[in-house]
Motif scaffolding. Structure first.
Motif, PDB file in Angstrom:
ATOM      1  N   LEU A  28       9.002  -1.009  -9.770  1.00 46.15           N
ATOM      2  CA  LEU A  28       9.978   0.072  -9.699  1.00 46.15           C
ATOM      3  C   LEU A  28      11.205  -0.258 -10.541  1.00 46.15           C
ATOM      4  O   LEU A  28      11.717   0.599 -11.271  1.00 46.15           O
ATOM      5  CB  LEU A  28      10.381   0.330  -8.251  1.00 46.15           C
ATOM      6  CG  LEU A  28      11.412   1.441  -8.034  1.00 46.15           C
ATOM      7  CD1 LEU A  28      10.893   2.777  -8.533  1.00 46.15           C
ATOM      8  CD2 LEU A  28      11.791   1.536  -6.548  1.00 46.15           C
ATOM      9  N   ALA A  29      11.694  -1.482 -10.463  1.00 47.13           N
ATOM     10  CA  ALA A  29      12.853  -1.890 -11.265  1.00 47.13           C
ATOM     11  C   ALA A  29      12.563  -1.728 -12.752  1.00 47.13           C
ATOM     12  O   ALA A  29      13.402  -1.232 -13.517  1.00 47.13           O
ATOM     13  CB  ALA A  29      13.227  -3.333 -10.939  1.00 47.13           C
ATOM     14  N   ARG A  30      11.382  -2.155 -13.177  1.00 44.33           N
ATOM     15  CA  ARG A  30      11.009  -2.035 -14.588  1.00 44.33           C
ATOM     16  C   ARG A  30      10.963  -0.569 -15.019  1.00 44.33           C
ATOM     17  O   ARG A  30      11.471  -0.203 -16.090  1.00 44.33           O
ATOM     18  CB  ARG A  30       9.645  -2.687 -14.826  1.00 44.33           C
ATOM     19  CG  ARG A  30       9.643  -4.211 -14.751  1.00 44.33           C
ATOM     20  CD  ARG A  30       8.250  -4.751 -15.020  1.00 44.33           C
ATOM     21  NE  ARG A  30       8.259  -6.176 -15.291  1.00 44.33           N
ATOM     22  CZ  ARG A  30       7.757  -7.098 -14.477  1.00 44.33           C
ATOM     23  NH1 ARG A  30       7.219  -6.732 -13.318  1.00 44.33           N
ATOM     24  NH2 ARG A  30       7.797  -8.375 -14.806  1.00 44.33           N
ATOM     25  N   ILE A  31      10.349   0.277 -14.196  1.00 44.20           N
ATOM     26  CA  ILE A  31      10.232   1.701 -14.528  1.00 44.20           C
ATOM     27  C   ILE A  31      11.611   2.342 -14.643  1.00 44.20           C
ATOM     28  O   ILE A  31      11.895   3.085 -15.593  1.00 44.20           O
ATOM     29  CB  ILE A  31       9.381   2.425 -13.463  1.00 44.20           C
ATOM     30  CG1 ILE A  31       7.916   1.995 -13.561  1.00 44.20           C
ATOM     31  CG2 ILE A  31       9.501   3.951 -13.611  1.00 44.20           C
ATOM     32  CD1 ILE A  31       7.057   2.469 -12.400  1.00 44.20           C
ATOM     33  N   ARG A  58       4.516   6.216  -9.827  1.00 43.75           N
ATOM     34  CA  ARG A  58       4.147   7.155 -10.895  1.00 43.75           C
ATOM     35  C   ARG A  58       4.513   8.579 -10.512  1.00 43.75           C
ATOM     36  O   ARG A  58       4.984   9.361 -11.344  1.00 43.75           O
ATOM     37  CB  ARG A  58       2.642   7.046 -11.180  1.00 43.75           C
ATOM     38  CG  ARG A  58       2.254   5.832 -12.015  1.00 43.75           C
ATOM     39  CD  ARG A  58       0.837   5.970 -12.546  1.00 43.75           C
ATOM     40  NE  ARG A  58      -0.138   6.023 -11.465  1.00 43.75           N
ATOM     41  CZ  ARG A  58      -0.754   4.967 -10.949  1.00 43.75           C
ATOM     42  NH1 ARG A  58      -0.468   3.758 -11.416  1.00 43.75           N
ATOM     43  NH2 ARG A  58      -1.632   5.097  -9.989  1.00 43.75           N
ATOM     44  N   ALA A  59       4.319   8.911  -9.249  1.00 46.27           N
ATOM     45  CA  ALA A  59       4.608  10.268  -8.801  1.00 46.27           C
ATOM     46  C   ALA A  59       6.087  10.600  -8.885  1.00 46.27           C
ATOM     47  O   ALA A  59       6.460  11.766  -9.087  1.00 46.27           O
ATOM     48  CB  ALA A  59       4.109  10.449  -7.363  1.00 46.27           C
ATOM     49  N   ILE A  60       6.936   9.600  -8.763  1.00 42.32           N
ATOM     50  CA  ILE A  60       8.379   9.852  -8.727  1.00 42.32           C
ATOM     51  C   ILE A  60       9.033   9.723 -10.110  1.00 42.32           C
ATOM     52  O   ILE A  60      10.232   9.994 -10.258  1.00 42.32           O
ATOM     53  CB  ILE A  60       9.057   8.913  -7.715  1.00 42.32           C
ATOM     54  CG1 ILE A  60      10.404   9.495  -7.251  1.00 42.32           C
ATOM     55  CG2 ILE A  60       9.243   7.525  -8.277  1.00 42.32           C
ATOM     56  CD1 ILE A  60      11.105   8.679  -6.190  1.00 42.32           C
ATOM     57  N   GLU A  61       8.268   9.382 -11.145  1.00 43.09           N
ATOM     58  CA  GLU A  61       8.875   9.199 -12.474  1.00 43.09           C
ATOM     59  C   GLU A  61       9.657  10.425 -12.950  1.00 43.09           C
ATOM     60  O   GLU A  61      10.763  10.267 -13.492  1.00 43.09           O
ATOM     61  CB  GLU A  61       7.811   8.791 -13.493  1.00 43.09           C
ATOM     62  CG  GLU A  61       7.431   7.311 -13.388  1.00 43.09           C
ATOM     63  CD  GLU A  61       6.582   6.834 -14.557  1.00 43.09           C
ATOM     64  OE1 GLU A  61       6.722   7.397 -15.664  1.00 43.09           O
ATOM     65  OE2 GLU A  61       5.784   5.899 -14.357  1.00 43.09           O
ATOM     66  N   LYS A 112      15.447   8.009  -2.269  1.00 39.08           N
ATOM     67  CA  LYS A 112      14.482   9.106  -2.252  1.00 39.08           C
ATOM     68  C   LYS A 112      13.126   8.595  -1.759  1.00 39.08           C
ATOM     69  O   LYS A 112      12.451   9.264  -0.967  1.00 39.08           O
ATOM     70  CB  LYS A 112      14.362   9.704  -3.651  1.00 39.08           C
ATOM     71  CG  LYS A 112      13.607  11.018  -3.708  1.00 39.08           C
ATOM     72  CD  LYS A 112      13.738  11.652  -5.071  1.00 39.08           C
ATOM     73  CE  LYS A 112      15.134  12.183  -5.310  1.00 39.08           C
ATOM     74  NZ  LYS A 112      15.435  13.380  -4.483  1.00 39.08           N
ATOM     75  N   LEU A 113      12.737   7.403  -2.193  1.00 37.54           N
ATOM     76  CA  LEU A 113      11.477   6.810  -1.752  1.00 37.54           C
ATOM     77  C   LEU A 113      11.501   6.459  -0.269  1.00 37.54           C
ATOM     78  O   LEU A 113      10.474   6.497   0.407  1.00 37.54           O
ATOM     79  CB  LEU A 113      11.177   5.543  -2.565  1.00 37.54           C
ATOM     80  CG  LEU A 113      10.742   5.761  -4.014  1.00 37.54           C
ATOM     81  CD1 LEU A 113      10.840   4.464  -4.790  1.00 37.54           C
ATOM     82  CD2 LEU A 113       9.321   6.303  -4.065  1.00 37.54           C
ATOM     83  N   GLY A 141       0.805  -1.211   0.000  1.00 36.82           N
ATOM     84  CA  GLY A 141       0.000   0.000   0.000  1.00 36.82           C
ATOM     85  C   GLY A 141       0.840   1.263   0.000  1.00 36.82           C
ATOM     86  O   GLY A 141       0.434   2.299  -0.538  1.00 36.82           O
ATOM     87  N   CYS A 142       2.030   1.180   0.599  1.00 36.79           N
ATOM     88  CA  CYS A 142       2.916   2.348   0.684  1.00 36.79           C
ATOM     89  C   CYS A 142       3.904   2.407  -0.479  1.00 36.79           C
ATOM     90  O   CYS A 142       4.336   3.479  -0.887  1.00 36.79           O
ATOM     91  CB  CYS A 142       3.724   2.297   1.990  1.00 36.79           C
ATOM     92  SG  CYS A 142       2.744   2.236   3.486  1.00 36.79           S
ATOM     93  N   PHE A 143       4.287   1.256  -0.967  1.00 37.02           N
ATOM     94  CA  PHE A 143       5.394   1.139  -1.909  1.00 37.02           C
ATOM     95  C   PHE A 143       4.840   0.577  -3.211  1.00 37.02           C
ATOM     96  O   PHE A 143       5.215  -0.492  -3.658  1.00 37.02           O
ATOM     97  CB  PHE A 143       6.436   0.186  -1.306  1.00 37.02           C
ATOM     98  CG  PHE A 143       7.814   0.294  -1.899  1.00 37.02           C
ATOM     99  CD1 PHE A 143       8.534   1.466  -1.813  1.00 37.02           C
ATOM    100  CD2 PHE A 143       8.394  -0.794  -2.517  1.00 37.02           C
ATOM    101  CE1 PHE A 143       9.813   1.555  -2.346  1.00 37.02           C
ATOM    102  CE2 PHE A 143       9.676  -0.726  -3.053  1.00 37.02           C
ATOM    103  CZ  PHE A 143      10.379   0.454  -2.966  1.00 37.02           C
TER     104      PHE A 143
END
Length: 414
Positions: free
Chosen positions: A367-370, A124-127, A164-165, A116-118
Motif C-alpha cells: 500500500l505504501a508503494r502504491i 487494486r480496487a482502491i487505486e 478509507k480502507l 487476506g483482508c488487507f
C-alpha cells in the motif's frame, strides 16, 4: 572506501558509545558510515542498548525471531511514569500490538487473517480512490505557487487512504492523526508522558468501539472483514482485532507520510532524478524503492535477546535490548554500489530493509508503494516545475526511530 583516512577525516568519530546521538535525525548517516567500518556492533550507555550498523547483521537479527524477540519493538523507550500508568490502567488501556510485537503461533494466526483482508485485491480496487485523494490535495494548492508539502500533502493523503480502507469517517481524521503522533512520541522518545497517556486511552477505546460497531453493522472494510471472519469461525478475538486496528491506524499512514516527505526532498534536492521520472514515468516504482533505501521513514528498530548470543561476533547477553540501524543497513557498501548516491535508475534499490525482514516484514508495504507511486505520477504530471523553496532549514522530530521532517516548503511557477 570504509575505514579510509579520507572517510575518518570526514566523519570525526572515535568512540561509538559517546559519539552516537540516537535522537538526532537531521543527518545521522555520516556516523552510520563510520560505525559500519569501525564499530558495527557497539553498546550505547545512553540507551542501554546494543546498536547494530551492518546490513548482514541486521538482516540476520530480523530473520531469527526465536533468538531476537520483537516484544520491545513498540514499548515506551522510557519507563512509564506512575501518573501515566494510573491514567492508562483506569482508562482500560489493554492494547497489545497487532502484529509487530507478537511471535508465532499468535503472530502466524493473526497475520494470515490480516493479509487476506488487507492485501492486493483491496489495494487494486482502491487505486482510483487513491488517485482522487491525491488530486484533491494538489487542487488545494496548485494555483498558489507554494505549499508546505509535509503539512498540506504528505500529512493527510496517506491517512485519508488508510482510513478509507479501515472505515474511519473523514471527520475523525484529525483526532486519529493526533493520537498517532502521541503514540510515536510516547513510544520513541518524548519525556512528556501524561498527556500522551490520556491520548492512548482515547485511541484504544476508539479502536474497541470500531470493532463493536462492526458487530452491530457489518461493513466492507478491514475491521468489518475481520469481524465477519470471526463470525465464520476464524480464531481471532475482539481484543486482537482492536489490536490490529491500533497498529494499522498508526503504522499504516505515519510511515507513508514520512516516506512521501523524505522522498520528495531527495528527488528535488537532486534535480536530475526529478527530471528523470518526468521524462520516463516508468522509473517511478524504482524511485519509490530508492527513496525507501536512501531516506527511510524508520532508521532504527528494536529487538531483545531471549538468550545469550552473538551479533557480528560481539557477545550479547540474554535480555539485552538491541537497536537495529536500518538507515545504516540501507547504505551498506557491502550491499549497494555507490550507496551515498541517490539514483532512481539504481538496480539494487530493492535490497533495502526499510520494511524490515523475516516474519515481521511490514504487512502494509504494498500500500505504501502504491500510494507514493500514484502521488509521484500526479505531481510530476501536474506540477513538473516543482522545486524546493530556497534557504529552508529542514528539522526533524527528536526520537530514536522515525526520521520525520517538521516541514518541507515547495514552490512552482503559476
Amino acid at each position: 572506501m570504509p575505514g579510509s583516512a579520507a572517510q575518518l577525516a570526514r566523519c570525526p568519530f572515535g568512540d561509538a558509545a559517546k559519539d552516537f546521538d540516537p535522537f538526532e535525525m537531521r543527518d545521522p548517516f555520516p556516523f552510520y558510515e563510520w560505525a559500519r567500518a569501525e564499530a558495527p556492533v557497539f553498546f550505547s550507555d545512553e540507551l542501554n542498548y546494543f546498536v547494530v550498523a551492518r546490513h548482514a547483521d541486521i538482516k540476520a537479527v530480523f530473520d531469527d525471531w526465536r533468538t531476537f524477540s520483537s516484544e520491545n519493538a513498540q514499548a515506551p523507550l522510557r519507563p512509564m511514569c506512575e501518573e501515566g500508568k494510573r491514567i492508562m490502567r483506569e482508562g482500560g488501556f489493554t492494547a497489545y500490538s497487532g502484529l509487530s510485537a507478537r511471535v508465532p503461533p499468535d503472530h502466524t494466526r493473526i497475520r494470515k487473517l490480516v493479509q487476506g483482508c488487507f492485501g492486493p485485491r483491496r489495494f487494486r480496487a482502491i487505486e482510483p480512490e487513491i488517485k482522487a485523494i491525491v488530486n484533491q490535495a494538489i487542487d488545494a494548492f496548485a494555483d498558489r505557487g507554494h505549499a508546505d508539502f509535509f503539512r498540506e500533502f504528505a500529512y493527510d493523503v496517506p491517512a485519508l487512504v488508510l482510513f478509507k480502507l479501515v472505515g474511519i469517517p473523514n471527520m475523525d481524521v484529525p483526532r486519529v492523526k493526533s493520537w498517532a503522533v502521541s503514540r510515536a512520541l510516547l513510544t520513541w522518545g518524548d519525556e512528556e508522558q501524561v498527556g500522551h497517556a490520556r491520548n492512548m486511552v482515547e485511541y484504544w477505546n476508539y479502536c474497541r468501539e470500531l470493532v463493536r460497531l462492526r458487530h452491530d453493522d457489518p461493513s466492507d472494510d478491514l475491521p468489518g472483514d475481520l469481524v465477519r471472519l470471526q463470525n465464520e469461525g476464524a480464531e481471532i478475538s475482539d481484543e486482537e482485532i482492536a489490536g490490529v486496528l491500533y497498529s494499522a491506524l498508526f503504522a499504516g499512514h505515519e510511515t507513508t507520510t514520512t516516506l512521501m516527505a523524505n522522498g520528495m526532498r531527495e528527488l528535488l534536492q537532486r534535480r536530475e532524478n526529478w527530471e528523470a521520472i518526468i521524462a520516463e514515468p516508468q522509473l517511478i516504482p524504482n524511485a519509490v524503492e530508492e527513496s525507501l533505501r536512501f531516506s527511510p521513514s524508520i532508521v532504527a528498530w528494536r529487538r531483545r535477546a531471549l538468550k545469550d548470543t552473538q551479533i557480528g561476533g560481539v557477545p550479547v547477553p540474554k535480555n539485552s535490548n538491541i537497536l537495529l540501524l536500518i538507515g545504516s543497513a540501507n547504505r551498506d557498501e557491502a550491499v549497494f554500489s555507490d550507496p551515498t548516491r541517490f539514483n532512481v535508475r539504481r538496480s539494487d534499490a530493492r535490497s533495502h530493509l526499510a520494511f524490515g525482514y523475516g516474519i515481521h516484514t511490514c504487512v502494509g508495504q504494498q500500500l505504501a508503494r502504491i500510494e507514493f507511486a500514484i502521488a509521484l505520477g500526479e505531481l510530476t504530471r501536474r506540477l513538473p516545475g516543482l522545486r524546493l523553496a530556497a534557504d529552508q532549514k529542514i528539522d526533524f522530530v527528536h526520537n530514536i526511530s522515525f526520521r520525520v521532517p517538521t516541514a518541507l516548503r515547495i514552490e512552482w511557477d503559476v
